[in-house]
Design a protein around this motif. Structure first.
Motif, PDB file in Angstrom:
ATOM      1  N   VAL A   1      55.987  26.933 -90.841  1.00 20.42           N
ATOM      2  CA  VAL A   1      56.303  26.649 -89.442  1.00 20.42           C
ATOM      3  C   VAL A   1      55.885  27.852 -88.604  1.00 20.42           C
ATOM      4  O   VAL A   1      56.165  29.001 -88.975  1.00 20.42           O
TER       5      VAL A   1
ATOM      6  N   PHE B  63      56.096  14.826 -88.398  1.00 23.48           N
ATOM      7  CA  PHE B  63      57.522  14.714 -88.112  1.00 23.48           C
ATOM      8  C   PHE B  63      58.329  14.083 -89.241  1.00 23.48           C
ATOM      9  O   PHE B  63      59.471  14.476 -89.484  1.00 23.48           O
TER      10      PHE B  63
ATOM     11  N   ASN C 273      61.330  23.158 -84.633  1.00 25.30           N
ATOM     12  CA  ASN C 273      60.881  22.467 -85.849  1.00 25.30           C
ATOM     13  C   ASN C 273      61.548  23.036 -87.091  1.00 25.30           C
ATOM     14  O   ASN C 273      61.914  22.293 -88.011  1.00 25.30           O
TER      15      ASN C 273
ATOM     16  N   SER D  90      49.736  13.974 -81.467  1.00 25.21           N
ATOM     17  CA  SER D  90      51.039  13.877 -82.127  1.00 25.21           C
ATOM     18  C   SER D  90      51.599  12.464 -82.070  1.00 25.21           C
ATOM     19  O   SER D  90      51.538  11.793 -81.037  1.00 25.21           O
TER      20      SER D  90
ATOM     21  N   ASP E  64      58.395  26.492 -79.977  1.00 27.02           N
ATOM     22  CA  ASP E  64      58.470  25.111 -80.460  1.00 27.02           C
ATOM     23  C   ASP E  64      58.649  25.085 -81.976  1.00 27.02           C
ATOM     24  O   ASP E  64      59.295  24.187 -82.522  1.00 27.02           O
TER      25      ASP E  64
END
Length: 236
Positions: free
Chosen positions: A76, A60, A85, A176, A81
Motif C-alpha cells: 500500500v 478493492f 486503504n 477504478s 489515500d
C-alpha cells in the motif's frame, strides 16, 4: 480547519477506512461469487507463498481472495489515500507493507527500496504477498517491480482478477471500479509466471509482457463470466 486538513487527519482516515471495509464486506456478502477455475485454491495452495498480481483500480475486493487459514499482505502506498486503504485492508485481515512499487526515479523517495526488502521478508516467512502490477500512473502496463520480486524471491506470480456484474467505473487514470452489491461475482486466476533467478534484461522484459498479457486475459475472462461481456474488452 480546511478540507485538506480534515482529510489528512487521523480520525477522518480511520473513519473512512472503517466505512470502506464495511461497504466491501457488504458487497462480498450480497453478491453470488464463483471461482474460475473452480479448484483454484487446490491448484495454488501447494505453491504458496506466492506473489499475487492484479491491476490497479481492480483492487478493492482483493482482500476476499484470502481464505481464513491463509496469511497475506498487500503493498500500500504512503499517500494519504493509501492510509485509508491500509486501514480498510487490516480490518479485512490483510497485513500491509507500506511503500511504492515504482522502480523509476522516485523509487527511493517513495520508500521503494525498504518496501521491496520488506516484501522479500514477507515471502521468506511463508506469507503471500499481493501488489498491483501497473507502472504508477500508467494503467494496464505491467512494471518490472513485480517481476524483480518474483526473481529475487523465487516465488511464482499468480495473476488475479475479481469482477462483479454491478459496478461503477470512475473516470481516473486507473479506471477504478467500485464494486456494488446484489449481483454476481467471480474470483479468477490466470496462468502463473515464474522468473528464473538468472533472468537477464531480455528475459525480464519478455516475462513482464507475459504477465501483462496474462492479467489482461484473466480480467477480460472475469467480466465475461459475470455477464459483462460489454466490459470485457475495456477491462484489459
Amino acid at each position: 480547519m480546511s478540507l485538506r486538513q480534515i482529510t489528512r487527519s487521523s480520525w477522518f482516515q480511520h473513519a473512512a477506512g472503517f466505512v470502506a471495509s464495511e461497504f466491501l464486506r457488504f458487497v462480498w456478502l450480497t453478491n453470488r461469487f464463483s471461482y474460475d477455475p473452480p479448484d483454484l485454491y487446490a491448484q495454488f495452495e501447494p505453491q504458496m507463498p506466492v506473489v499475487v498480481a492484479f491491476w490497479h483500480g481492480q483492487h478493492f475486493m482483493m482482500p476476499f481472495l484470502k481464505r481464513r487459514h491463509l496469511k497475506a499482505k498487500v503493498l500500500v502506498s504512503r499517500h494519504r489515500d493509501g492510509e485509508i486503504n491500509a486501514i480498510a485492508a487490516e480490518r479485512l485481515d490483510i497485513g500491509t507493507v507500506r511503500g511504492s512499487g515504482d522502480h523509476g526515479a522516485s523509487f527511493h523517495r517513495k520508500g521503494g527500496v525498504a518496501a521491496f526488502k520488506a516484501m522479500l521478508r514477507v515471502l521468506e516467512e511463508g506469507v503471500n504477498m499481493a501488489l498491483t502490477a501497473d507502472v504508477p500512473k500508467v494503467s494496464r502496463v505491467a512494471g518490472l517491480g513485480v517481476i524483480m520480486l518474483a526473481r529475487d524471491s523465487g516465488r511464482p506470480i499468480i495473476p488475479v482478477a475479481i469482477a462483479t456484474s454491478r459496478f461503477k467505473r470512475l473516470n481516473n487514470w486507473d479506471r477504478s471500479v467500485i464494486n456494488l452489491p446484489f449481483g454476481r461475482g467471480v474470483i479468477a486466476t490466470g496462468k502463473s509466471v515464474r522468473v528464473p533467478a538468472d533472468a537477464d534484461d531480455a528475459a525480464m522484459e519478455a516475462l513482464r509482457v507475459q504477465l501483462q498479457d496474462n492479467l489482461n486475459e484473466v480480467t477480460r475472462r472475469a467480466y465475461a463470466i459475470v455477464g459483462r461481456a460489454d466490459e470485457a474488452d475495456r477491462a484489459g
